[in-house]
Design a protein around this motif. Structure first.
Motif, PDB file in Angstrom:
ATOM      1  N   ARG A   1       0.858  -1.196   0.000  1.00 18.77           N
ATOM      2  CA  ARG A   1       0.000   0.000   0.000  1.00 18.77           C
ATOM      3  C   ARG A   1       0.891   1.241   0.000  1.00 18.77           C
ATOM      4  N   ILE A   2       0.465   2.272  -0.712  1.00 20.43           N
ATOM      5  CA  ILE A   2       1.300   3.472  -0.819  1.00 20.43           C
ATOM      6  C   ILE A   2       0.653   4.688  -0.156  1.00 20.43           C
ATOM      7  N   GLY A   3      -0.375   4.428   0.656  1.00 22.51           N
ATOM      8  CA  GLY A   3      -1.096   5.529   1.275  1.00 22.51           C
ATOM      9  C   GLY A   3      -0.253   6.408   2.169  1.00 22.51           C
ATOM     10  N   SER A   4       0.713   5.825   2.869  1.00 16.52           N
ATOM     11  CA  SER A   4       1.558   6.615   3.775  1.00 16.52           C
ATOM     12  C   SER A   4       2.562   7.470   3.015  1.00 16.52           C
ATOM     13  N   GLY A   5       2.755   7.183   1.746  1.00 11.46           N
ATOM     14  CA  GLY A   5       3.711   7.923   0.935  1.00 11.46           C
ATOM     15  C   GLY A   5       5.113   7.359   0.948  1.00 11.46           C
ATOM     16  N   LYS A   6       5.449   6.527   1.928  1.00 11.45           N
ATOM     17  CA  LYS A   6       6.811   6.017   2.043  1.00 11.45           C
ATOM     18  C   LYS A   6       7.174   5.064   0.906  1.00 11.45           C
ATOM     19  N   LEU A   7       6.166   4.387   0.354  1.00 14.86           N
ATOM     20  CA  LEU A   7       6.425   3.407  -0.698  1.00 14.86           C
ATOM     21  C   LEU A   7       5.837   3.849  -2.033  1.00 14.86           C
ATOM     22  N   ALA A   8       5.584   5.139  -2.174  1.00 13.10           N
ATOM     23  CA  ALA A   8       5.003   5.648  -3.413  1.00 13.10           C
ATOM     24  C   ALA A   8       5.956   5.528  -4.597  1.00 13.10           C
ATOM     25  N   ASP A   9       7.256   5.585  -4.332  1.00  8.46           N
ATOM     26  CA  ASP A   9       8.266   5.470  -5.385  1.00  8.46           C
ATOM     27  C   ASP A   9       8.471   3.992  -5.703  1.00  8.46           C
ATOM     28  N   PRO A  10       8.248   3.561  -6.960  1.00  9.22           N
ATOM     29  CA  PRO A  10       8.431   2.142  -7.289  1.00  9.22           C
ATOM     30  C   PRO A  10       9.846   1.646  -7.008  1.00  9.22           C
ATOM     31  N   ALA A  11      10.838   2.529  -7.045  1.00 13.04           N
ATOM     32  CA  ALA A  11      12.211   2.102  -6.762  1.00 13.04           C
ATOM     33  C   ALA A  11      12.342   1.616  -5.322  1.00 13.04           C
ATOM     34  N   VAL A  12      11.603   2.224  -4.415  1.00 16.74           N
ATOM     35  CA  VAL A  12      11.636   1.785  -3.015  1.00 16.74           C
ATOM     36  C   VAL A  12      11.007   0.405  -2.897  1.00 16.74           C
ATOM     37  N   ARG A  13       9.909   0.191  -3.599  1.00 11.23           N
ATOM     38  CA  ARG A  13       9.265  -1.122  -3.571  1.00 11.23           C
ATOM     39  C   ARG A  13      10.167  -2.184  -4.198  1.00 11.23           C
ATOM     40  N   GLN A  14      10.850  -1.820  -5.273  1.00 12.38           N
ATOM     41  CA  GLN A  14      11.790  -2.740  -5.908  1.00 12.38           C
ATOM     42  C   GLN A  14      12.951  -3.066  -4.968  1.00 12.38           C
TER      43      GLN A  14
ATOM     44  N   GLU B   1      -7.596  -4.370  -9.082  1.00 12.55           N
ATOM     45  CA  GLU B   1      -8.068  -3.282  -9.932  1.00 12.55           C
ATOM     46  C   GLU B   1      -8.915  -2.228  -9.233  1.00 12.55           C
ATOM     47  N   PRO B   2      -9.928  -2.592  -8.420  1.00  9.73           N
ATOM     48  CA  PRO B   2     -10.818  -1.563  -7.865  1.00  9.73           C
ATOM     49  C   PRO B   2     -10.071  -0.561  -6.983  1.00  9.73           C
ATOM     50  N   ALA B   3     -10.544   0.669  -6.994  1.00  8.54           N
ATOM     51  CA  ALA B   3      -9.901   1.704  -6.184  1.00  8.54           C
ATOM     52  C   ALA B   3      -9.965   1.380  -4.699  1.00  8.54           C
ATOM     53  N   ASN B   4     -11.000   0.635  -4.290  1.00  7.36           N
ATOM     54  CA  ASN B   4     -11.151   0.286  -2.878  1.00  7.36           C
ATOM     55  C   ASN B   4     -10.664  -1.128  -2.571  1.00  7.36           C
ATOM     56  N   ASN B   5      -9.815  -1.700  -3.442  1.00  8.33           N
ATOM     57  CA  ASN B   5      -9.334  -3.052  -3.164  1.00  8.33           C
ATOM     58  C   ASN B   5      -8.506  -3.051  -1.880  1.00  8.33           C
ATOM     59  N   THR B   6      -8.675  -4.102  -1.089  1.00  9.64           N
ATOM     60  CA  THR B   6      -7.980  -4.154   0.202  1.00  9.64           C
ATOM     61  C   THR B   6      -6.562  -4.680   0.084  1.00  9.64           C
ATOM     62  N   MET B   7      -6.172  -5.085  -1.120  1.00  7.66           N
ATOM     63  CA  MET B   7      -4.806  -5.554  -1.317  1.00  7.66           C
ATOM     64  C   MET B   7      -3.830  -4.380  -1.269  1.00  7.66           C
ATOM     65  N   THR B   8      -4.035  -3.433  -2.189  1.00  9.61           N
ATOM     66  CA  THR B   8      -3.089  -2.328  -2.330  1.00  9.61           C
ATOM     67  C   THR B   8      -3.712  -0.956  -2.078  1.00  9.61           C
ATOM     68  N   HIS B   9      -5.046  -0.883  -2.082  1.00 12.65           N
ATOM     69  CA  HIS B   9      -5.747   0.409  -1.995  1.00 12.65           C
ATOM     70  C   HIS B   9      -5.264   1.357  -3.090  1.00 12.65           C
ATOM     71  N   THR B  10      -4.825   0.786  -4.196  1.00 14.91           N
ATOM     72  CA  THR B  10      -4.304   1.570  -5.315  1.00 14.91           C
ATOM     73  C   THR B  10      -4.903   1.047  -6.606  1.00 14.91           C
ATOM     74  N   SER B  11      -5.424   1.950  -7.422  1.00 16.30           N
ATOM     75  CA  SER B  11      -5.939   1.576  -8.731  1.00 16.30           C
ATOM     76  C   SER B  11      -5.010   2.179  -9.777  1.00 16.30           C
ATOM     77  N   ASP B  12      -4.184   1.320 -10.365  1.00 18.14           N
ATOM     78  CA  ASP B  12      -3.143   1.765 -11.276  1.00 18.14           C
ATOM     79  C   ASP B  12      -3.648   1.691 -12.719  1.00 18.14           C
ATOM     80  N   PRO B  13      -3.687   2.806 -13.438  1.00 18.05           N
ATOM     81  CA  PRO B  13      -4.262   2.801 -14.794  1.00 18.05           C
ATOM     82  C   PRO B  13      -3.575   1.830 -15.744  1.00 18.05           C
ATOM     83  N   GLU B  14      -2.252   1.711 -15.685  1.00 23.40           N
ATOM     84  CA  GLU B  14      -1.549   0.817 -16.605  1.00 23.40           C
ATOM     85  C   GLU B  14      -1.882  -0.648 -16.303  1.00 23.40           C
ATOM     86  N   LEU B  15      -1.934  -0.991 -15.034  1.00 24.58           N
ATOM     87  CA  LEU B  15      -2.331  -2.342 -14.664  1.00 24.58           C
ATOM     88  C   LEU B  15      -3.772  -2.619 -15.070  1.00 24.58           C
ATOM     89  N   ASN B  16      -4.644  -1.633 -14.836  1.00 24.00           N
ATOM     90  CA  ASN B  16      -6.050  -1.824 -15.169  1.00 24.00           C
ATOM     91  C   ASN B  16      -6.253  -2.056 -16.660  1.00 24.00           C
TER      92      ASN B  16
END
Length: 561
Positions: A324-337, A477-492
């Protein structure tokens, strides 16, 4: 239900992709022992071939008797579409039939209550021919009208009972009865995963009278009427549920070894939350089957002449830390990688797991249709992880934990206690990430914390695995998914393209792109090990499992001893 091609492994030994095997109808030899730690290559299958397992022949089925099955925790809500948890699906699997059955050997759905089915060229219309003579346990016919009522409840939910739509039924628009025995489903967008979605326990068929009940009525197993081989008999809340064989059952899935009534008279589902007691309960004969063995108990149980059975989760994602990227700490994909590269999966296998477990090679399990092996991209590389974090602006602080703009790189993981290895696995990851300057707060296995953390996008990791009957789209995919709470247009866009593609090379390319994006490029899924449920079975118990790891009580039996 009966599986045309059961999946799983005996005593930690894999049977190989889609190899039919009556997995627990074999006896573990008393002299057989297991290694507590694996040494297989990362991402590869652990152990030897199934043919090497020491076991005696299955013998002929035995009719009669009661099988005692121990589950992990009690369940209070048995509503069909809420059955996305093992405790529910493992029981409802024997109470509710479905339109189709997913055959892992063929890698596709086969007929069940639908004796035939077809789709149009763009997967927006599906026609099901309903098997004649099937009835619900309340005596009403499981006919085309009843199927339409169920499909409408899956596609639209039941607002009056506060029941939400089934997430796997993407694009569902309408159903209509054609003639006397057919139902035509129309979707508002292509969905080539729709047929497989009809094989899920969350698409279990209930009687029209059950659909008319309020939320409480549909949540009580005592008032659910299905067409399955077992029916509700009694219940002691938070202690046990008793199922009785349904007389006259004669409509198992296509290819089933046992097309008719269950061999067993009854199944008693008890609850055994104490993981340390599970192997002993099998050895003492208190239970015939138990889910959720500790790796440390596998060797002793097998050596006692009983059975350790690894049921592979073909219908699920791997075990992972969904990001999840809500806190902002993992918003950068390089950090997740960086965090992906900072996980030493082989160390987890050697320290925490057993030969029953196979390290993940993607977000899909190795046996899942469309699996692409990304093991090379999952190699443990702490130097790479450190450089990615350096380049992303996260620098080590005085205590070794990285900082950026005055904020510590401190993250939290939540998960349920359903997996016996999830908490110790994250304890090891906590140590590994500390070496690259990341602090992990390990709340895995804390169900109380999970209640508030799962819907919170600021809790950075959700340790989980999910059913994927409708593909990866419904859970990511859904914006409210409990997995990532992220709806990514490219993935969708990839998920939509997958649903629109017919099975074949083009669809496989899209599935490969989804996995590459989720695991490598965007790293929303920090994958750990293939999903497997490790069961302990008494030496007298013969049992098979579905590709969703559920016990198949309809074809189970017991012998003396």
């Amino acid at each position: 239900m009966v599986s045309p091609a059961p999946t799983g492994r005996i005593n930690g030994r894999p049977n190989g992709p889609r190899t039919p095997l009556r997995i627990a109808a074999l006896f573990a030899a008393a002299a057989l022992t297991l290694t507590g730690c694996g040494s297989g290559a990362q991402g590869g299958s652990a152990g030897a071939n199934a043919a090497d397992a020491q076991a005696s022949p299955a013998g002929e089925p035995v009719d009669g008797g009661t099988l005692v099955y121990a589950e992990v925790t009690p369940i209070n809500n048995w509503q069909t579409q809420a059955a996305r948890f093992y405790e529910k699906s493992n029981v409802l699997n024997s109470v509710l039939d479905r339109l189709t059955y997913f055959d892992p050997e063929k890698g596709e759905p086969v007929p069940w209550i639908a004796s035939a089915f077809s789709a149009n060229a763009d997967s927006t219309e599906f026609t099901f021919t309903i098997r004649p003579g099937v009835t619900f346990s309340d005596g009403t016919a499981l006919d085309a009208a009843a199927v339409k009522a169920n499909l409408d409840s899956f596609g639209h939910g039941i607002p009056a009972a506060q029941i939400q739509p089934n997430v796997d039924f993407a694009g569902y628009q309408t159903s209509e009865v054609i003639g006397t025995d057919q139902v035509k489903v129309t979707l508002d967008a292509p969905n080539s995963n729709f047929l497989r979605a009809t094989s899920s326990v969350t698409a279990g068929l209930v009687s029209p009278a059950t659909l008319q009940k309020d939320a409480a009525g549909q949540s009580a197993i005592s008032s659910i009427s299905g067409s399955g081989p077992f029916v509700y008999e009694s219940e002691k809340p938070d202690e046990e549920v008793v199922l009785a064989k349904r007389d006259g059952y004669a409509w198992a899935p296509e290819g089933a070894d046992n097309p008719g009534e269950a061999h067993l008279d009854k199944v008693v589902i008890k609850y055994l939350p104490e993981v340390a007691h599970r192997a002993g309960a099998v050895q003492s004969g208190q239970v015939d089957l138990v889910r959720g063995l500790q790796p440390v108990d596998e060797a002793a149980l097998a050596a006692s002449g009983n059975q350790v059975v690894a049921a592979d989760g073909v219908d699920l994602t791997v075990n992972m830390a969904a990001v999840r990227i809500g806190s902002g700490k993992l918003a950068d994909p390089a950090v997740r990688q960086a965090l992906q590269a900072g996980i030493d999966r082989q160390s987890i296998k050697d320290t925490v797991l057993s030969e029953s477990y196979t390290l993940a090679g993607s977000v899909l399990n190795h046996q899942a249709p469309g699996f692409v092996d990304l093991s090379a991209d999952l190699a443990y590389d702490p130097d790479k992880a450190k450089k990615l974090l350096d380049d992303a602006g996260w620098q080590p602080g005085s205590d070794g934990i990285r900082e950026k703009d005055g904020e510590k790189l401190e993250v939290t993981v939540t998960s349920s206690n359903n997996s016996v290895v999830i908490k110790p696995a994250f304890e090891l990851i906590e140590q590994q990430w500390r070496q690259i300057g990341v602090k992990l707060n390990n709340r895995a296995g804390d169900n109380t914390f999970l209640t508030t953390a799962m819907p919170d996008p600021n809790v950075e990791f959700y340790g989980t695995r999910q059913f994927i009957y409708g593909g990866l789209g419904p859970i990511f995919e859904p914006a409210n998914n409990t997995m990532t709470h992220t709806s990514d247009p490219e993935l969708n866009a990839l998920f939509a393209a997958e649903r629109a593609a017919a099975p074949g090379p083009e669809r496989d390319k899209i599935l490969a792109a989804e996995q590459q994006a989720l695991v490598v490029d965007k790293a929303f899924s920090l994958v750990l090990w293939d999903e497997v449920q490790v069961y302990g079975a008494h030496r007298s118990t013969h049992i098979e499992f579905t590709s969703g790891t559920a016990p198949i009580f309809q074809s189970a039996w017991k012998v003396d001893g």
